[in-house]
Design an enzyme around this catalytic site. Structure first.
Site, mmCIF file in Angstrom:
data_model
loop_
_atom_site.group_PDB
_atom_site.id
_atom_site.type_symbol
_atom_site.label_atom_id
_atom_site.label_comp_id
_atom_site.label_asym_id
_atom_site.label_seq_id
_atom_site.Cartn_x
_atom_site.Cartn_y
_atom_site.Cartn_z
ATOM 1 N N CYS A 147 0.872 -1.179 0.000
ATOM 2 C CA CYS A 147 0.000 0.000 0.000
ATOM 3 C C CYS A 147 0.906 1.224 0.000
ATOM 4 C CB CYS A 147 -0.899 -0.015 1.227
ATOM 5 S SG CYS A 147 -1.966 1.444 1.358
ATOM 6 N N CYS B 120 -10.279 9.944 8.277
ATOM 7 C CA CYS B 120 -8.939 9.546 7.837
ATOM 8 C C CYS B 120 -7.873 10.380 8.543
ATOM 9 C CB CYS B 120 -8.830 9.731 6.317
ATOM 10 S SG CYS B 120 -7.184 9.412 5.654
ATOM 11 N N CYS C 143 -4.362 4.936 7.943
ATOM 12 C CA CYS C 143 -3.560 5.768 7.041
ATOM 13 C C CYS C 143 -3.213 7.111 7.684
ATOM 14 C CB CYS C 143 -4.329 5.993 5.745
ATOM 15 S SG CYS C 143 -3.398 6.925 4.552
#
Length: 353
Positions: A109, A123, A341
């Site tokens: 990723c 996020c 993330c």
């Protein structure tokens, strides 16, 4: 007094331009092809490692050029074998990349920007300022370093790449496309484009551009709500790219590429977890061939979102399947290592400061 000249980032120029530099240095142009192969096929980060290049030429390269390679700043190893990295760039910015081992797969990723400008509420990267776009070589380097980790730790080669790390890939369109070219070309890493997935928060005009460019890689849309009012709440990008605009862009993309689309959907507790939400998602899925990945959420300190209960998630998925929609549950990876993330980069930035 001599003036020190700036060295050229050798991976920022084309083979043709490199050949022109070699001619000006009184070197044979075919040598440029050898150097280019060292850079992109053999992933060489140092001129000294270029064993079929003369010492004299290596010295010339060192005088005129620089390789601004990405380095691992910090790695965390999860109990589930996920490895999360913060990478440091030549200008000291930090980004993230993750190795995700699953049965039959080794997935990298990778990030496409330093930070992000889209401010998605769930996020961690959305709470970071976007500093700059990543260059193609900086995306390529993440793949190389994570691939090396896969071999060193698990004895298996990388099988898949997802552009799902920090940043919005379609807001760094050219560099992302150039990185895909370097990763997939015979003169690069020679990975199949079908092994690559680019994930977007949804920028309609750039999705159409993907169609015009007839890309071979896979496209995923980070959806999380099939209702404009709800999606506006968690993803402000939806205010300029409504679900109707996205549906039109995706239909155009599919007409041009014949590639089905993946919708990513996190089922948040008390927000988008009802039968009505599932009905709206199923309706959105009717626009073109697609599949839905229901993703387990990694909570972050900046937001109060949590996963819906297991029963609700199962009922949600079951409804979609009964509507004939290919639906997969994707379990969260690396819960014990800041795996959401942006989390590790934020932590390392604090430590760095």
């Amino acid at each position: 007094m001599s003036i020190k000249k700036d060295k050229i980032d050798i991976r920022s120029i084309s083979l043709q331009t490199l050949q022109e530099h070699f001619i000006r240095m009184d070197e044979k142009s075919f040598r440029a092809k050898q150097v280019y192969e060292w850079l992109w096929k053999k992933s060489c980060f140092s001129f000294d490692e270029m064993s079929n290049i003369s010492k004299e030429l290596r010295n010339k390269l060192d005088e005129n050029f620089v390789i601004n390679n990405v380095k691992i700043n910090n790695s965390q190893f999860s109990a589930d074998k996920t490895i999360k990295n913060s990478f440091i760039l030549h200008d000291t910015h930090l980004i993230e990349g993750v190795l995700i081992p699953t049965p039959g797969r080794m997935t990298a990723c990778v990030s496409s920007q330093v930070g992000c400008s889209l401010t998605c509420k769930f996020c961690a990267t959305g709470y970071m300022e976007r500093k700059r776009n990543l260059n193609p070589d900086e995306i390529y380097d993440q793949v190389v370093l994570i691939s090396k980790q896969a071999m060193e730790n698990y004895g298996q080669p990388l099988t898949n790449i997802v552009y799902m790390g920090m940043g919005e890939p379609l807001l760094n369109y050219k560099n992302v496309m150039d990185s895909v070219e370097k990763i997939t070309s015979e003169d690069g890493l020679n990975m199949a484009a079908k092994r690559i997935t680019v994930s977007t928060a949804g920028i309609a005009k750039m999705i159409k551009k993907l169609g015009d460019d007839q890309v071979k890689f896979n496209l995923a849309l980070s959806l999380h709500a099939a209702n404009d009012e709800k999606r506006n709440t968690i993803m402000p990008i939806n205010e300029q790219n409504s679900l109707k605009a996205l549906a039109e862009a995706l239909k155009y993309y599919y007409a041009k590429t014949k590639n089905p689309v993946t919708y990513e959907y996190i089922v948040f507790d008390g927000f988008n977890d009802t039968l009505q939400d599932a009905i709206e998602l199923a309706k959105f899925c009717k626009h073109l061939p697609c599949k839905v990945n229901i993703i387990e959420y990694n909570p972050i300190a900046f937001a109060s979102f949590i996963n819906a209960g297991e029963d609700k998630i199962e009922a949600f998925a079951d409804y979609l399947r009964k509507q004939g929609i290919n639906t997969n549950l994707r379990r969260s990876r690396g819960k014990d290592i800041d795996a959401a993330c942006g989390q590790l980069a934020i932590k390392d930035k604090v430590n760095q400061d």
